[in-house]
Design a protein around this motif. Sequence first.
Motif, PDB file in Angstrom:
ATOM      1  N   LEU A   1      53.553  59.624  39.457  1.00 20.80           N
ATOM      2  CA  LEU A   1      52.668  59.753  38.299  1.00 20.80           C
ATOM      3  C   LEU A   1      53.088  58.808  37.184  1.00 20.80           C
ATOM      4  CD1 LEU A   1      52.367  63.627  38.382  1.00 20.80           C
ATOM      5  CD2 LEU A   1      50.486  62.027  38.738  1.00 20.80           C
ATOM      6  N   ASP A   2      54.386  58.660  36.990  1.00 21.78           N
ATOM      7  CA  ASP A   2      54.858  57.709  35.980  1.00 21.78           C
ATOM      8  C   ASP A   2      54.454  56.283  36.338  1.00 21.78           C
ATOM      9  OD1 ASP A   2      55.986  59.734  34.500  1.00 21.78           O
ATOM     10  OD2 ASP A   2      58.009  59.458  35.329  1.00 21.78           O
ATOM     11  N   HIS A   3      54.382  55.992  37.640  1.00 24.42           N
ATOM     12  CA  HIS A   3      53.982  54.651  38.086  1.00 24.42           C
ATOM     13  C   HIS A   3      52.563  54.324  37.611  1.00 24.42           C
ATOM     14  CE1 HIS A   3      54.550  51.414  41.333  1.00 24.42           C
ATOM     15  NE2 HIS A   3      53.420  51.121  40.716  1.00 24.42           N
ATOM     16  N   LEU A   4      51.717  55.336  37.527  1.00 31.35           N
ATOM     17  CA  LEU A   4      50.356  55.103  37.044  1.00 31.35           C
ATOM     18  C   LEU A   4      50.358  54.558  35.623  1.00 31.35           C
ATOM     19  CD1 LEU A   4      48.423  58.256  38.334  1.00 31.35           C
ATOM     20  CD2 LEU A   4      48.460  55.969  39.328  1.00 31.35           C
ATOM     21  N   ASP A   5      51.310  55.007  34.811  1.00 28.77           N
ATOM     22  CA  ASP A   5      51.397  54.531  33.438  1.00 28.77           C
ATOM     23  C   ASP A   5      51.784  53.060  33.358  1.00 28.77           C
ATOM     24  OD1 ASP A   5      50.655  56.861  32.146  1.00 28.77           O
ATOM     25  OD2 ASP A   5      52.694  57.660  32.093  1.00 28.77           O
ATOM     26  N   ARG A   6      52.451  52.577  34.383  1.00 31.49           N
ATOM     27  CA  ARG A   6      52.908  51.186  34.361  1.00 31.49           C
ATOM     28  C   ARG A   6      51.830  50.208  34.814  1.00 31.49           C
ATOM     29  NH1 ARG A   6      57.410  53.754  36.791  1.00 31.49           N
ATOM     30  NH2 ARG A   6      57.058  52.748  38.815  1.00 31.49           N
ATOM     31  N   GLY A   7      50.695  50.714  35.225  1.00 37.60           N
ATOM     32  CA  GLY A   7      49.609  49.837  35.636  1.00 37.60           C
ATOM     33  C   GLY A   7      49.783  49.301  37.033  1.00 37.60           C
TER      34      GLY A   7
ATOM     35  N   VAL B   1      48.521  54.099  44.162  1.00 35.57           N
ATOM     36  CA  VAL B   1      49.823  54.741  44.343  1.00 35.57           C
ATOM     37  C   VAL B   1      49.615  55.912  45.308  1.00 35.57           C
ATOM     38  CG1 VAL B   1      51.677  56.029  43.231  1.00 35.57           C
ATOM     39  CG2 VAL B   1      50.637  54.071  42.061  1.00 35.57           C
ATOM     40  N   VAL B   2      50.408  55.958  46.367  1.00 32.89           N
ATOM     41  CA  VAL B   2      50.210  56.925  47.444  1.00 32.89           C
ATOM     42  C   VAL B   2      51.456  57.784  47.619  1.00 32.89           C
ATOM     43  CG1 VAL B   2      49.841  57.202  49.934  1.00 32.89           C
ATOM     44  CG2 VAL B   2      48.531  55.500  48.653  1.00 32.89           C
ATOM     45  N   VAL B   3      51.233  59.082  47.806  1.00 31.86           N
ATOM     46  CA  VAL B   3      52.290  60.026  48.144  1.00 31.86           C
ATOM     47  C   VAL B   3      52.151  60.363  49.630  1.00 31.86           C
ATOM     48  CG1 VAL B   3      53.268  62.312  47.721  1.00 31.86           C
ATOM     49  CG2 VAL B   3      52.302  60.991  45.815  1.00 31.86           C
ATOM     50  N   GLU B   4      53.165  60.049  50.405  1.00 28.74           N
ATOM     51  CA  GLU B   4      53.152  60.351  51.841  1.00 28.74           C
ATOM     52  C   GLU B   4      53.846  61.685  52.059  1.00 28.74           C
ATOM     53  OE1 GLU B   4      52.931  56.200  54.143  1.00 28.74           O
ATOM     54  OE2 GLU B   4      54.839  56.502  53.124  1.00 28.74           O
ATOM     55  N   ILE B   5      53.184  62.581  52.773  1.00 32.01           N
ATOM     56  CA  ILE B   5      53.635  63.971  52.818  1.00 32.01           C
ATOM     57  C   ILE B   5      54.182  64.362  54.180  1.00 32.01           C
ATOM     58  CG2 ILE B   5      52.890  66.363  52.588  1.00 32.01           C
ATOM     59  CD1 ILE B   5      51.016  65.439  50.381  1.00 32.01           C
TER      60      ILE B   5
ATOM     61  N   LEU C   1      35.241  42.491  36.100  1.00 38.30           N
ATOM     62  CA  LEU C   1      36.089  43.658  36.305  1.00 38.30           C
ATOM     63  C   LEU C   1      37.260  43.631  35.336  1.00 38.30           C
ATOM     64  CD1 LEU C   1      36.231  43.478  40.211  1.00 38.30           C
ATOM     65  CD2 LEU C   1      34.663  44.835  38.803  1.00 38.30           C
ATOM     66  N   GLN C   2      37.851  44.807  35.117  1.00 38.05           N
ATOM     67  CA  GLN C   2      38.960  44.937  34.186  1.00 38.05           C
ATOM     68  C   GLN C   2      40.193  45.454  34.910  1.00 38.05           C
ATOM     69  OE1 GLN C   2      37.183  47.700  31.457  1.00 38.05           O
ATOM     70  NE2 GLN C   2      36.131  46.119  30.277  1.00 38.05           N
ATOM     71  N   GLY C   3      41.263  44.681  34.862  1.00 38.89           N
ATOM     72  CA  GLY C   3      42.527  45.145  35.399  1.00 38.89           C
ATOM     73  C   GLY C   3      42.595  45.137  36.907  1.00 38.89           C
ATOM     74  N   SER C   4      43.627  45.808  37.423  1.00 36.21           N
ATOM     75  CA  SER C   4      43.901  45.770  38.863  1.00 36.21           C
ATOM     76  C   SER C   4      44.199  47.160  39.408  1.00 36.21           C
ATOM     77  CB  SER C   4      45.093  44.842  39.146  1.00 36.21           C
ATOM     78  OG  SER C   4      46.225  45.228  38.372  1.00 36.21           O
ATOM     79  N   GLY C   5      43.549  48.166  38.852  1.00 38.35           N
ATOM     80  CA  GLY C   5      43.659  49.512  39.395  1.00 38.35           C
ATOM     81  C   GLY C   5      42.832  49.673  40.652  1.00 38.35           C
ATOM     82  N   GLY C   6      42.825  50.883  41.193  1.00 39.37           N
ATOM     83  CA  GLY C   6      42.156  51.121  42.466  1.00 39.37           C
ATOM     84  C   GLY C   6      40.675  50.817  42.451  1.00 39.37           C
ATOM     85  N   VAL C   7      39.941  51.297  41.442  1.00 35.48           N
ATOM     86  CA  VAL C   7      38.499  51.056  41.372  1.00 35.48           C
ATOM     87  C   VAL C   7      38.213  49.569  41.236  1.00 35.48           C
ATOM     88  CG1 VAL C   7      36.407  51.440  40.020  1.00 35.48           C
ATOM     89  CG2 VAL C   7      37.958  53.343  40.457  1.00 35.48           C
ATOM     90  N   SER C   8      38.960  48.889  40.362  1.00 30.97           N
ATOM     91  CA  SER C   8      38.713  47.458  40.129  1.00 30.97           C
ATOM     92  C   SER C   8      38.977  46.628  41.378  1.00 30.97           C
ATOM     93  CB  SER C   8      39.572  46.962  38.967  1.00 30.97           C
ATOM     94  OG  SER C   8      39.175  47.558  37.750  1.00 30.97           O
ATOM     95  N   LEU C   9      40.050  46.928  42.099  1.00 33.11           N
ATOM     96  CA  LEU C   9      40.353  46.130  43.298  1.00 33.11           C
ATOM     97  C   LEU C   9      39.362  46.396  44.422  1.00 33.11           C
ATOM     98  CD1 LEU C   9      44.221  45.865  43.631  1.00 33.11           C
ATOM     99  CD2 LEU C   9      42.598  44.456  42.362  1.00 33.11           C
ATOM    100  N   PHE C  10      38.940  47.653  44.586  1.00 35.25           N
ATOM    101  CA  PHE C  10      37.898  47.901  45.580  1.00 35.25           C
ATOM    102  C   PHE C  10      36.604  47.204  45.178  1.00 35.25           C
ATOM    103  CE2 PHE C  10      40.117  51.730  47.467  1.00 35.25           C
ATOM    104  CZ  PHE C  10      40.150  51.212  48.757  1.00 35.25           C
TER     105      PHE C  10
END
Length: 438
Positions: free
Chosen positions: A422-428, A433-437, A268-277
């Motif tokens: 959205l900026d947090h996505l750029d930081r890896g 990253v979740v938006v609670e509404i 796997l590559q990195g630690s984004g959502g798809v990779s961690l799942f």
Amino acid sequence: MRYRTYCTDHGPYTQSRLHFAPAGVRPLCGSTNPIVTSPIRLTRCLHCQSSGRPVGGQGGLGELEILAFIATYKTTSLSGGKESNSAPAIKNNSNDNLIIGELNEELAVEEKWKRKPSPYRESDAPAGAGQILVRTKAVSLNYRDKLVIEDKYPLPISYPLVPGSDLAGEVVAVGSGVSRFKTGDQVISHFRPKWLRGVPSHEELRENLGGPLPGVLAEYVLLSEQGALAYPDYLTPAEASTLPVALVTAWVALFTLGNLKPGETVLLQGSGGVSLFALQLAVAHGARVLVTSTSPGKVARLKQLGAAEVIDASVNPAWDEVVLRLTDGRGADHILDVIGGGAVPRSIEAAAWRGHIALIGIMDRPATTISIPNVMVKNLRLQGVSHGSRADMEESLAFAEKHRIPPVIDARYTFDAVPDALDHLDRGPFGKVVVEIN
């Protein structure tokens, strides 16, 4: 980065106030045209709100103000076709949808709108036949959302658009003929709501939430009952919102298409959502997982989730060679390439005989050059993965519930802080990253 929306009376503003209304209902603050044909209507700015303009209706959904974020797109001046300091036009297209432009963070209205109040009628049903109205509790963001918002998505998208595809919320109303859900049910969205099972049609592949279909980054969202699923009750709404794209994509890559077996090696590559799942799914299934990362500080956290080895790509740019060393020259049986671009040739080098490489992301770039002989000699299978059917989603949810897989959330933001999220996505992020509404 600023995200602008538009009020037909008062021009651009940063935070949009919307009303829920069926297709064709005119905006309350003045336009003579129905301006958005999606379930979420761009209607009224904060000035209209503070001036006491009536919302219409006598209670219930008729008085709801729905907050949403609308994606705009960069454009050029109508004079000369080159970018300039002049503001772009805002006009109607053939579908009477507002086209919103953004240039140098300034907008101007070149077409005047006449006021003609047309209040929302409560008799207009909030959920049509086969639809459910969902009160959004949480939305998780994907890299795709940034591409759509920044007009960098490789497929055509019509703007303005409510972005986002991954929702968790509560059903607050159901339309006629709905049998899968009732008021009070907790649900998540399905990214491709028309793709239920089997081989998808072109329409089923094309109709995606958050582009071209209206997205879910809003307080209330209309969904087809076929495009929603109940989620495991061990999850919170924020955790459940991470499932629709990331979990299902990882599941399809490893199981539906990859036919992962216990004891096989997964890279796997990195630690984004798809990779961690994918890491959690593979470990739960008894596979050995290797992970590349450019962040040394994430090594311990990846190993806590079950990674057998973590390769620091910041000091080992030739990580494919490290993979071969760690597998005694054999290579990885399954590789989930979420980076794309220059990472793909290295994935080919790191793959085992008859290995499966799932091409999932284009974070580096959408094109690359590969050695065809290397693919031929190893009998490799390079396969694109861009989500799955509702049946795939049901299987992945059942597996996650059986193994009590906990989604990893790196950060939570409020609705007002969506640009920061959205900026947090750029930081890896490490996970989602979740938006609670609500």
